[in-house]
Scaffold this active site. Structure first.
Site: not given
Ligand code: IFM
Length: 818
Positions: A494
């Site tokens: 993200d």
């Molecule tokens: O993949 C994401 C997830 O959707 C939400 N928490 C952080 C992860 C990595 O960025």
């Protein structure tokens, strides 16, 4: 220092010291009604939507010893007045003689001893119900008789959890409490929650007569609210004030005069906290739960649910800590993440309606399919409702309203508003569901796409297979200059948010795995034309990844919008990203030598004693065009932290290349069971996986955070069961392909699969990592590594002999001679 121990027989973790380094929680109920209980009995409870129907005010940012949501006070009447204390330690913080918080499956039981009083408090939400039951047993374990009162207290919140914190006039002016007597003459303290033009009633009541009550926090604490939860003024008076608050901070405190308990004597009370639309209609249920036997049977139902859930897969390996996680806590965490997504935890507070994350839930689902596949299908269907017609997916949505949004992308309007990976995960989930259940007809189910017309009616529907095909088509067309998928706002990571035009190597690999799954599915459906078409897509992407993304010793992770590689030797920071290595193996894109080299780079550059880091080296300072990753110090979260979710992907990759020792080694180094021995450094609950641990570039290396609601649960479970132990459902049977440590002489696993129970014993006489020489099911040899689908409701004995494969089989005796 240790704060507790695992009690596997009772499927509990028992906390023996309430002063854990950070709050440790347990989940009760579900997103329909429930929340979490901490190790001192504080609760955060909501019904349906943690953001918009929060019942109990739990503010985790308050100091650990402060009252949070709910407690129980006891008071002993003596010659010199009252001795007031909480048997839950918080908020009075008295010295205890014994403290045990049993973290159970769907319940928490706290047993404590203070001042010669033993208290047992069982907290749970009955299955399919909307109340928290607290069954409280108070026993006099002193040598003298004691006169005792019990005062359970809850503190309500405004239903809109965020408004409670941001509005100090309107919110308190709407809070209203009223006491009434029900038809059995029990007192019920009610509190009104007006939401979206409907009115709901929160209620708190007991199985024991109430002599007085309080509904206003200021009065309860006393001294104009300057007294504290530690020593509430009102508890030093004979009775509470019976005040029905029509504003302010509403609480519910109920005075129970338990009376004189002789040495050894016990008394029980049962409290209920719930929410309903109509108290009269609710009365019948409330009445039932005032009876001990009814509560006991509801508790037994809950226990049975969990036994049924867990018995679907039971392992017995030489690794005791692995057994502890795989037989109890890991599948349990998978169910919790499936239910709660990222909605309500100590870290995700449900404020602002983050709700259900598309990619998160699509991955969570895969962790529970072996246990409750139809619950998985229901969630998959829900997710497919927020897939768009172009095949991409809305990033997150509210399960109650099904309103969806683009997540953090909304805050950067100049950036793409979709994530490049969301819609691909659902393909993995659907295929895994069909492999587990054989329910191919699910592919024909019509499900609307997300877009609506002006009457809020869906514009288009498609069957599940059509949804999957659109996922593929979206990514196939949405590619950049190197033929790799465009990053969108982000991919799985993200926090790397690059200007439009950037490409994602992760999404390229995810697309590769998804294509492999779809090719298998179409072959099974005997649609060779589509399978062949997807093979061409697969080969095209494989070629692009290998042509443009190999950096010499590892794969790069992104191209930015100028075509510069990220995750390359050329970069000062973020030279290497773990996911680009593991996923190039998982996708099957990496040729064997590159796969080995990429994984060797992970081992050499990314592995630590606390787990594998996500990237290295960490950025040191905010760089807006690189995105959120640069907001963390080096070693934290996605910026070089040990982001646990990505660790099982390395285990899977190692198992795929046949390295069972390393796959298991990586498994063990993050097994929370071992954290029990190093809690002061790690701090979090040792009975579930966290999302992140600080990496070795950070001064607090080894510190865990964000436990419970993490994709780690599902993936580590899949890595262990499907890749290390190697038991994989397929369309045509159960594939047995273990990749274990050489030192293991074997292991056992029982799996209920398609209406038959397979009791599998794997033997490894020659101490190898991988290779199945022979499989015998009920004394009959099986060709290959696939156990057939028997669907006969019976038990079957499966013997698996590891060793070099024998292409032609002859006689039984010959085969079992090692
Ligand atoms: O993949 C994401 C997830 O959707 C939400 N928490 C952080 C992860 C990595 O960025």
């Amino acid at each position: 220092m240790k704060y507790g121990y695992f009690d596997n027989e009772n499927k509990e973790y028992v906390i023996t010291n309430p002063c854990t380094p950070v709050t440790w929680i347990n989940y009760i109920g579900s997103l329909e009604f429930g929340g979490f209980v901490d190790q001192t009995g504080g609760t955060a409870i909501c019904k349906g939507d943690p953001a918009l129907n929060r019942m109990i005010k739990y503010i985790p940012q308050l100091p650990n010893g402060d009252f949070k949501g709910e407690t129980l006070y006891l008071r002993i009447k003596g010659d010199k007045g009252y001795q007031v204390f909480s048997p839950l330690y918080v908020p009075t913080l008295d010295q205890y003689d014994r403290y045990q918080c049993h973290v159970g499956l769907g319940y928490t039981k706290i047993v404590s001893e203070f001042y010669g009083i033993k208290t047992e408090l069982l907290i749970f939400v009955p299955l399919n119900d909307h109340r928290v039951v607290r069954a409280i047993t108070i026993t006099n374990i002193s040598d003298d008789s004691v006169n005792i009162d019990a005062i359970p207290v809850v503190e309500y919140t405004h239903f809109d959890a965020l408004k409670q914190l941001t509005n100090a006039d309107w919110v308190p002016q709407t809070m209203q409490s009223k006491m009434f007597e029900d038809e059995d003459h029990y007192k019920v303290l009610t509190q009104f929650a007006f939401m979206n033009k409907t009115s709901k009633i929160n209620f708190f009541t007991s199985s024991h007569p109430i002599s007085s009550f309080e509904s206003d926090r200021k009065r309860f604490l006393g001294n104009n609210g300057y007294s504290t939860w530690r020593k509430p003024y009102s508890l030093f008076q004979e009775e509470l004030s019976n005040y029905e608050a029509l504003r302010g901070d509403n609480i519910a405190a109920l005075m129970h005069h338990i009376g004189v308990l002789q040495p050894g004597e016990s008394k029980k009370i049962i409290t209920q906290l719930g929410q309903c639309a109509d108290m009269k209609a609710e009365h019948k249920k409330i009445k039932k739960y005032r009876h001990e036997e009814y509560v006991e049977s509801a508790f037994q139902d809950l226990k049975n649910f969990w036994s049924d859930y867990l018995e679907k897969i039971i392992v017995n390996t030489p690794d005791h800590a692995m057994n502890t996680m795989l037989n109890i806590h890991n599948p349990r965490q998978c169910y919790i993440t499936k239910n709660w997504s990222r909605d309500l935890s100590l870290y995700q507070l449900g404020f602002g309606g983050r709700g259900i994350g598309f990619r998160d839930s699509a991955q969570d689902v895969m962790g529970i399919l072996g246990h409750v596949p139809e619950e998985g299908r229901e969630l998959i269907e829900m997710l497919l409702h927020v897939q768009k017609r172009d095949g991409s997916a809305m990033h997150q949505f509210n399960a109650a309203t099904m309103e969806a949004n683009a997540g953090d992308a909304r805050e950067m309007e100049d950036r793409p508003q979709h994530y490049s990976d969301d819609h691909l995960w659902i393909v993995l989930a659907v295929c895994a569901y069909i492999k587990e259940t054989g329910n191919v007809s699910f592919l024909k189910k019509q499900i609307p796409f997300y877009e609506k017309d002006k009457n809020n009616k869906p514009i288009e529907s498609g069957n599940v297979l059509e949804h999957l095909k659109r996922s593929i088509e979206f990514t196939r067309k949405d590619v950049g200059n190197h033929g790799l998928p465009l990053l969108g706002f982000a991919d799985w990571n993200d926090t790397v948010n690059l200007p439009s035009g950037a490409e994602s190597v992760f999404t390229a690999n995810l697309y590769g795995l998804v294509l492999k799954e779809m090719i298998d599915l179409f072959r099974y459906l005997e649609d060779d034309t589509t399978a062949k078409q997807y093979e061409i897509y697969y080969e095209t992407m494989k070629e692009n990844v290998n042509k443009y993304c190999w950096d010499g010793e590892w794969y790069i992770r992104y191209f930015d919008n100028h075509g510069n590689p990220l995750g390359s030797k050329k970069n000062d920071k973020g030279k290497i990203y773990t996911n680009a290595q593991s996923w190039s193996v998982i996708s099957g894109f990496a040729p064997y030598e590159r796969a080995k080299q990429a994984l060797a780079s992970v081992k050499d550059m990314m592995n630590t004693e606390h787990g594998i880091k996500l990237s290295y080296p960490g950025f040191n300072g905010y760089i807006p065009e690189k995105g959120g990753i640069t907001t963390y110090p080096p070693g934290a979260k996605e910026n070089g932290g040990i982001f646990l979710h990505s660790n099982p992907w390395v285990m899977i990759a190692e198992a795929l290349v046949g390295n069972g020792d390393l796959a298991h080694g990586y498994y063990s180094q993050i097994n929370p069971v071992f954290k029990n021995e190093m809690i002061d450094q790690y701090e979090c609950e040792p009975y579930c996986y966290p999302q992140n641990i600080l990496g070795d570039e950070h001064p607090q290396f080894g510190l865990g955070r964000n436990t419970w609601l993490s994709g780690t649960a599902s993936w580590i479970y899949q890595a262990a069961i499907k890749y290390i132990l190697g038991i994989q459902p397929t369309y045509e049977g159960l594939l047995i392909n273990p990749c274990i440590p050489k030192a293991w002489k074997g292991f056992k696993i029982t799996k209920i699969f398609r209406n038959a129970t397979y009791e599998i014993e794997v033997m490894n006489p020659n101490n190898i990592n991988r290779g199945v020489k022979q499989i015998v099911v009920d004394d009959v040899f099986v060709d290959g590594q696939l156990i057939p689908i028997l669907e006969d409701d019976k038990k079957h004995e499966v013997k698996v002999l590891m060793g070099q494969k024998i292409p032609e089989r002859s006689t039984k005796n010959e085969l079992w001679t090692f």
